[in-house]
Each structure stands twice: as C-alpha cells, then as structure tokens.
Design an enzyme around this catalytic site. Structure first.
Site, mmCIF file in Angstrom:
data_model
loop_
_atom_site.group_PDB
_atom_site.id
_atom_site.type_symbol
_atom_site.label_atom_id
_atom_site.label_comp_id
_atom_site.label_asym_id
_atom_site.label_seq_id
_atom_site.Cartn_x
_atom_site.Cartn_y
_atom_site.Cartn_z
ATOM 1 N N HIS A 9 0.857 -1.364 -0.071
ATOM 2 C CA HIS A 9 0.052 -0.050 0.016
ATOM 3 C C HIS A 9 0.874 1.351 -0.169
ATOM 4 O O HIS A 9 2.082 1.287 0.254
ATOM 5 C CB HIS A 9 -0.997 -0.113 1.141
ATOM 6 C CG HIS A 9 -0.151 0.174 2.404
ATOM 7 N ND1 HIS A 9 0.511 1.173 3.284
ATOM 8 C CD2 HIS A 9 -0.007 -0.904 3.592
ATOM 9 C CE1 HIS A 9 0.920 1.114 4.125
ATOM 10 N NE2 HIS A 9 0.685 -0.349 4.498
ATOM 11 N N ARG A 60 -6.116 1.135 4.189
ATOM 12 C CA ARG A 60 -4.884 1.579 3.335
ATOM 13 C C ARG A 60 -4.560 0.507 2.436
ATOM 14 O O ARG A 60 -4.250 1.151 0.909
ATOM 15 C CB ARG A 60 -3.606 1.985 4.010
ATOM 16 C CG ARG A 60 -3.092 0.958 5.004
ATOM 17 C CD ARG A 60 -2.156 1.337 6.003
ATOM 18 N NE ARG A 60 -1.474 0.173 7.014
ATOM 19 C CZ ARG A 60 -2.010 -0.126 7.883
ATOM 20 N NH1 ARG A 60 -3.070 0.207 8.271
ATOM 21 N NH2 ARG A 60 -1.216 -1.077 8.611
ATOM 22 N N GLU A 87 -1.460 -6.120 7.949
ATOM 23 C CA GLU A 87 -0.403 -6.147 8.583
ATOM 24 C C GLU A 87 0.230 -7.093 9.650
ATOM 25 O O GLU A 87 -0.937 -7.358 10.376
ATOM 26 C CB GLU A 87 0.053 -4.520 8.724
ATOM 27 C CG GLU A 87 1.477 -4.115 9.242
ATOM 28 C CD GLU A 87 2.555 -4.710 8.477
ATOM 29 O OE1 GLU A 87 2.870 -5.634 8.386
ATOM 30 O OE2 GLU A 87 3.096 -3.542 7.847
ATOM 31 N N HIS A 179 0.345 -5.433 2.731
ATOM 32 C CA HIS A 179 1.307 -4.703 3.760
ATOM 33 C C HIS A 179 2.750 -5.171 3.940
ATOM 34 O O HIS A 179 3.060 -6.293 3.161
ATOM 35 C CB HIS A 179 0.902 -4.903 5.138
ATOM 36 C CG HIS A 179 -0.637 -4.433 5.182
ATOM 37 N ND1 HIS A 179 -1.169 -3.213 5.598
ATOM 38 C CD2 HIS A 179 -1.761 -4.892 5.079
ATOM 39 C CE1 HIS A 179 -2.553 -3.224 5.307
ATOM 40 N NE2 HIS A 179 -2.868 -4.181 4.854
#
Length: 237
Positions: A9, A60, A87, A179
């Site tokens: 991202h 995100r 993440e 991520h």
C-alpha cells in the site's frame, strides 16, 4: 506462465508520522494515494491479463487496490478481502512514535522487535485505545495481542494455500495489495528465503513486485516495475 503482482500500500498517515501502525486502520496520505495510482499505471503497462485481486481488511490496502485497479481500467476485477493479509500486529508498540520508543527501550531492543523473525513485541494492553479486538471487522476472529513475522506467516500461509494459490494454479494473473510484513511473509514462502535473511527484504510502497510463476507456482523471474525505486530482490529458488 502466470503473473503475480505484489503491491505494498501507499504511504499511510502513521507512516508519515513515524508511528508503529500494525492493525490500526491508518488511511493513505496524499502521497500514498499518488503511489497507489502510480502502481496501477505501472501494472497497466505489463503484458498480463489481471483477473483476480486480493487484499486485507485494512483501509490503506483496500484503497490502494481500488486506485490501482482504476488506473488499470480493471475495476470490474473480483476482489477478495481477508484479515489474514493484514499487516503484522505490533502489539504494545502500536501507536508509539518509533524514535521515542527507541529512546525509551534502546535501539537494539527496538531493532529486535522490528527485524527479528520470531521475537514479537510486548502484547497490546486489553484496554488500549489501539486494541483492534473490538473492531467489528474482526467479529468472530481470535485477534492476536502481538505478532512476530513468523506468526504473521503462520496466518498468511493458510490463506495463500486455500484461496490464492488455486486461482494462480488455474492460470489467472493476480494482484495482491497488502502490507510490508504480510507481503514479506509471502516472499519468504515463494522464494524459500532463510529466517535470518527475510527481514532484509523491504518492498517499497507503491512499487509492484512482479513475479512470473511456473505451473507449480515456483518463481521463474522477479522484478520491480519501477526500477528507480527498487530494493534488493529475493533470489530465485
């Protein structure tokens, strides 16, 4: 030969503020949005037919994928979202300024928490304002209190095996927008990167890592689409 694009991202608000983010749902900055669109422009120029996309349940990553697909003219591509692509959970470090954390705990300890393969940060306090356990998107999920890269891989890999790998095995070119650490976990698996080396793999934000896979989903080539922002590549297995 099937193509897999891994997209980290774009820059998030907490990236900009130098804070540990993890499962906290920080949104993209203007720069992050521009990086997301640029990743789509780069992917549009690839000789591929992307027809599947996967992402996490974090804003995100989702918005990065939306913007990339828009630039690619592929908003119609089916998208699957799953928390297993989130993440890494930074536990009790979530929300803390990285420089202040290093001053408090020492650079060496923070380096261990950030870059070791199997040492997690301290767990997040149950009553922390940053604890995601009560977030409705995680209803019914046993939310971890902290994660190492090792435990991140342990929850990413089943999703890869059960959901993503069958799509790729069918010959479908695929985009994964996720991520730094969930993508690092996938790279470790795909390229058989040793435990002691994997934390040295750093995928830049908004710079797609394009991997050509053979029929057994083994990488046969790998490159960043933006060579000017490339970091060291994993070695082919």
């Amino acid at each position: 030969m099937t193509k897999l694009a891994l997209v980290r991202h774009g820059q998030s608000a907490w990236n900009l503020e130098n804070r540990f983010t993890g499962w906290w749902d920080a949104d993209l900055t203007e720069k992050g949005e521009a990086e997301a669109r640029h990743s789509g422009t780069l992917l549009k120029g690839v000789d591929a037919d992307f027809r599947a996309a996967f992402t996490s349940v974090q804003t995100r990553a989702i918005r990065t994928l939306w913007m990339a697909l828009t630039e690619m003219g592929r908003v119609w591509v089916p998208v699957e979202k799953n928390w297993q692509l989130n993440e890494r959970h930074y536990g009790g470090l979530t929300g803390l300024d990285k420089a202040e954390t290093a001053a408090k705990h020492g650079d060496e300890q923070v380096h261990v928490w950030r870059r070791s393969y199997d040492v997690p940060p301290p767990p997040i306090d149950e009553d922390s304002q940053y604890n995601p356990a009560k977030d409705p998107r995680y209803k019914g999920i046993d939310v971890p209190a902290t994660e190492s890269l090792k435990t991140t891989l342990e929850r990413v890999l089943p999703y890869w095996n059960n959901e993503i790998a069958p799509v790729l095995s069918a010959g479908t070119d695929t985009v994964i927008a996720a991520h730094g650490n969930s993508l690092r976990a996938l790279v470790k698996h795909l390229f058989n990167v040793p435990d002691e080396s994997i934390t040295g793999i750093e995928i830049p934000t908004g710079n797609p890592l394009l991997i050509d896979l053979d029929a057994n989903l083994k990488p046969i080539s790998v490159r960043y689409l933006d060579a000017a922002r490339a970091t060291p590549l994993p070695e082919l297995p």
